[in-house]
Design a protein around this motif. Sequence first.
Motif, PDB file in Angstrom:
ATOM      1  N   THR A   1       0.877  -1.179   0.014  1.00  0.00           N
ATOM      2  CA  THR A   1       0.162   0.254   0.045  1.00  0.00           C
ATOM      3  C   THR A   1       0.791   1.067  -0.053  1.00  0.00           C
ATOM      4  O   THR A   1       1.956   1.177   0.384  1.00  0.00           O
TER       5      THR A   1
ATOM      6  N   TYR B   1      -1.600  -5.673  -0.239  1.00  0.00           N
ATOM      7  CA  TYR B   1      -2.411  -6.252  -0.800  1.00  0.00           C
ATOM      8  C   TYR B   1      -2.299  -7.533  -1.569  1.00  0.00           C
ATOM      9  O   TYR B   1      -1.251  -7.626  -1.977  1.00  0.00           O
TER      10      TYR B   1
ATOM     11  N   ILE C   1      -2.827  -0.142  -6.329  1.00  0.00           N
ATOM     12  CA  ILE C   1      -3.383   0.845  -5.667  1.00  0.00           C
ATOM     13  C   ILE C   1      -2.845   2.259  -5.954  1.00  0.00           C
ATOM     14  O   ILE C   1      -1.810   2.261  -6.270  1.00  0.00           O
TER      15      ILE C   1
ATOM     16  N   ASN D   1      -3.318   7.000  -2.701  1.00  0.00           N
ATOM     17  CA  ASN D   1      -4.048   6.021  -1.698  1.00  0.00           C
ATOM     18  C   ASN D   1      -5.687   6.312  -1.497  1.00  0.00           C
ATOM     19  O   ASN D   1      -6.366   6.083  -0.522  1.00  0.00           O
TER      20      ASN D   1
ATOM     21  N   ILE E   1      -8.526   1.849  -5.719  1.00  0.00           N
ATOM     22  CA  ILE E   1      -7.887   0.358  -5.979  1.00  0.00           C
ATOM     23  C   ILE E   1      -8.251  -0.091  -7.477  1.00  0.00           C
ATOM     24  O   ILE E   1      -9.515   0.019  -7.591  1.00  0.00           O
TER      25      ILE E   1
ATOM     26  N   LEU F   1     -10.811   3.273  -2.109  1.00  0.00           N
ATOM     27  CA  LEU F   1      -9.974   2.246  -1.227  1.00  0.00           C
ATOM     28  C   LEU F   1     -10.792   2.094  -0.122  1.00  0.00           C
ATOM     29  O   LEU F   1     -10.610   0.947   0.709  1.00  0.00           O
TER      30      LEU F   1
END
Length: 923
Positions: free
Chosen positions: A495, A502, A549, A553, A556, A570
């Motif tokens: 991430t 992930y 991603i 942030n 996704i 996300l």
Amino acid sequence: MGLTKQYLRYAPSGTFNVVTSPDCNSIHVALNGISGRYIAVGACEHVIIWDMRLGEKAQVITGEKVVVSQIAASPTGNHMAIGYVDGNINVYDLNSNELVCVFAGHKSAITCLQYDEQGHRIVSGSKDTEVILWDVVSEMGIARFSGHKGIVTSVLFINGKNCIVSSSKDTFVKFWDIETKHCFKTLGGHQTEVWSSVLLKEERYLVTGCMDQELKVWKLVWTDKIKEEDKIVQQLEIVKLEDGDDTEDTSVLQCHQVGTLVRGGRGRVVGLSTDPGQTVLACFGTDSLLELFAFCSDDEAKLRMNKRIKKQRKKLAKLADNPEGTNEIEDIKEILTLTDEVRRLTSLKLTTKVKSTALLLGLSGELRVGVTLASNSVELHSMNINDASEVKCLKQINLPGHQKEPRCVAISSDNLALLSASADSIKLWNRNSQTCLRTVQVPCGRPVSACFAPGDRHALVGCADGHLLLVDVAAGTILEQVPAHSTNCAAVGLTPDSRGCYSGGGDKTVKLWQFELIDDPTGESKAKVLSLLHTRTLELEETVTAVTISPNNKFIAVALLDSTVKIFFLDTFKFYLSLYGHKLPVLSLDISYDSNIIATGSADRNVKIWGMDFGDCHKSIFAHNDSVTAVQFVPSTHYFFTGSKDGKVKQWDGDSYDNIITLNGHAGECLRLSVGAGGLHAVSCGSDRALRLYSRTEEPIVLGDQDEEEEGLATGEQHAPVPGLPGLTMPTKKTIGAEKAADSILECLTVGAEYTAEVTAARGAPVQPPVLMVAYNCTNAEDFLLETIRKIRSSDLEEALLLLPFSTACELLKMLTTLLERSDQTELLCRLAIFLLKIHHAPLVANQQLLKYLIQIQAKATMRLNELRDMVGFNLHALQWLQRDVEANESEQLFRVATDERRTADKRTRRRRALKRPIVTVT
């Protein structure tokens, strides 16, 4: 003129992980006078000479872009010939590692190479069904032998008769005469493809391997220049061996199958090899068994025959119950059979399939067997052929590379380390030295994705059975084996906040994980160890193929098996966008550093660039000729790299959609790609088992020049027909080097003619020579021509002369008369004159003005050649006189010479005695 973007070139900076290529043979080489210790193998486009005592690379002969397919070492040990898949053969000097000469004549991959016993000539066979003979000394082709209808599988010199033997997949074995350049015998006794052949026991036996379980053994009998009594003896031997078959009296060579050697391995014969002394035969098929046979000497074969006959007579004597049995005992004939000539040695059972073998027999009877295996490893075994000793494994080299092809690769955040994973192990590499630092065995399924954890001390590896491995790369251990998915864990990544990771799997889920420190579950230390805590799961309706991603942030992106890419928020997993347009599933995707664009690579060979704000397709690029397997952005830019199953690695501009550079990647498929921090380095892995590293240089790229360079490479080498002479088949082919050489000759003649005209017009006044003449340090046109021809590569000279027009050839002949008077390059000039006369014979002889030049060339060349011959003879006799003088002063003759003369005299005496017996019997 507007401002233009400046791109920096990426250049290949290393190829590693390959111990040996499975499609190339291996040979024993001698370095610094030491033999039996070094084995040369092909490794992609390079040749590695392994020191089998230390387990290290003793020497590396670096190639450029083409994969090595065949290697051969000269008998003197000074040179090595390397054949490539594009049909070229390069000869290197092993002492200096420098390129000696290049032979371009084949149209496709070289399949077999061999030197003659002096190391002066090379014969090569190729997939284009041609056999070509090359002269290493004069660096030119001698002859092209055309006749096979299938791929040539082996070529061999018969040094005693100046012949070549070639075998092919067209089921034929052909014998070629080097002097007449024609096939004088074809062996057609095979029902299936001939996969390999070797000569044994002083070139008296030919062994061929086909699709069946038997090796055919043929006896070669030469009938030319033999006395009549010798012919009678040999025909009697053949009659006995063939059990009464008719013999050929018309052919110079008689080939008769004297028996078969039954193999123990399964499948077809893959390869046959022998030692330089032609004593031991090694055979291997499609399995892991290597079988060895020893051909006995004449004395040993007679002892074995006498022993066999003695046993048979004892056996018959026991079975004979009546006096009539004595007649059967007398019927046993004293004839050498194949069982007397050949004995089976201990077979080697290896761990995986054998790909090639190299044999070396010592004076004490020690046999060293070098073996390359399908598991990317090299082994050296030793045994004694005189006694039934066990085979000892002296060395195994397998740690510097994965045993199976690496499927994923990653670069650490500091660009110092690389991680690669295959079905057998996970390896950590030093990027600078490209050496293996750690090897971790994989306890579960095949790894398919990998990345470094924050701090670069740990790594995350996703496996095909759904497990997620947490690896401590510093200690070389696996800390935890997490059952993340029920099936294939296709994607693993960090991430953007570096607090978690992930994973996406084939069970239609994407899972988010958080890093945490826990107590050591083994209890071996009090320190905390890293672990993973599952936090959230995103359920999807299709199998996941790729996940990423966005760096902010916020989003996704998930690629699904239904050829779409779904983008979610996300934090809430709420659906945001769907990107549809690919015709086949998306295999890889990445989002740029500013989260503005996303690039997707699909199995439909297209790369699409989308906007992250509305999901609109900015551009669809037909990027590769096969599935796009990897897409990754360069940090802090909109440039991105793509890798494909066509083997190419390309860099693109995501704003202008230009192809910045195409890197010559892998010989097979490019499976995964990783770009390091700052875009300084990129690494890719492929089905050729190579890990290829690319580094950014300070050299700028001009896109137009790059395109022209690629076009020039694409239209490179073609075969050059000889106009008006369909019967003349050249051993070489037209190359870019030959075209450049022809242009340089034309330019030289033009400049020289202009300068000569200026000097004539000046009537004695000084004239400034042209710049080209000054660069070559010449003052007249003749010397300028000689220097130009001398700088042309010898293997390109004849093709360059073919490209010249007839008027230019006439000008060359006129200048040769002057050059022959004052130049010391007699050999080069004679070669030039002979070839020009060969290709322009009719018009040159018919022209009375040119005929006088030809007569002058003949006279002057004869005179210069006689001078050279006299000088060589004078020097030779002077050296012989010095040798006799030294021997006289020392009052002794070399002991070895005297011993050899005595042995030769004894052999002649024994041969005469042996001939008298069959002659008396026949009369």
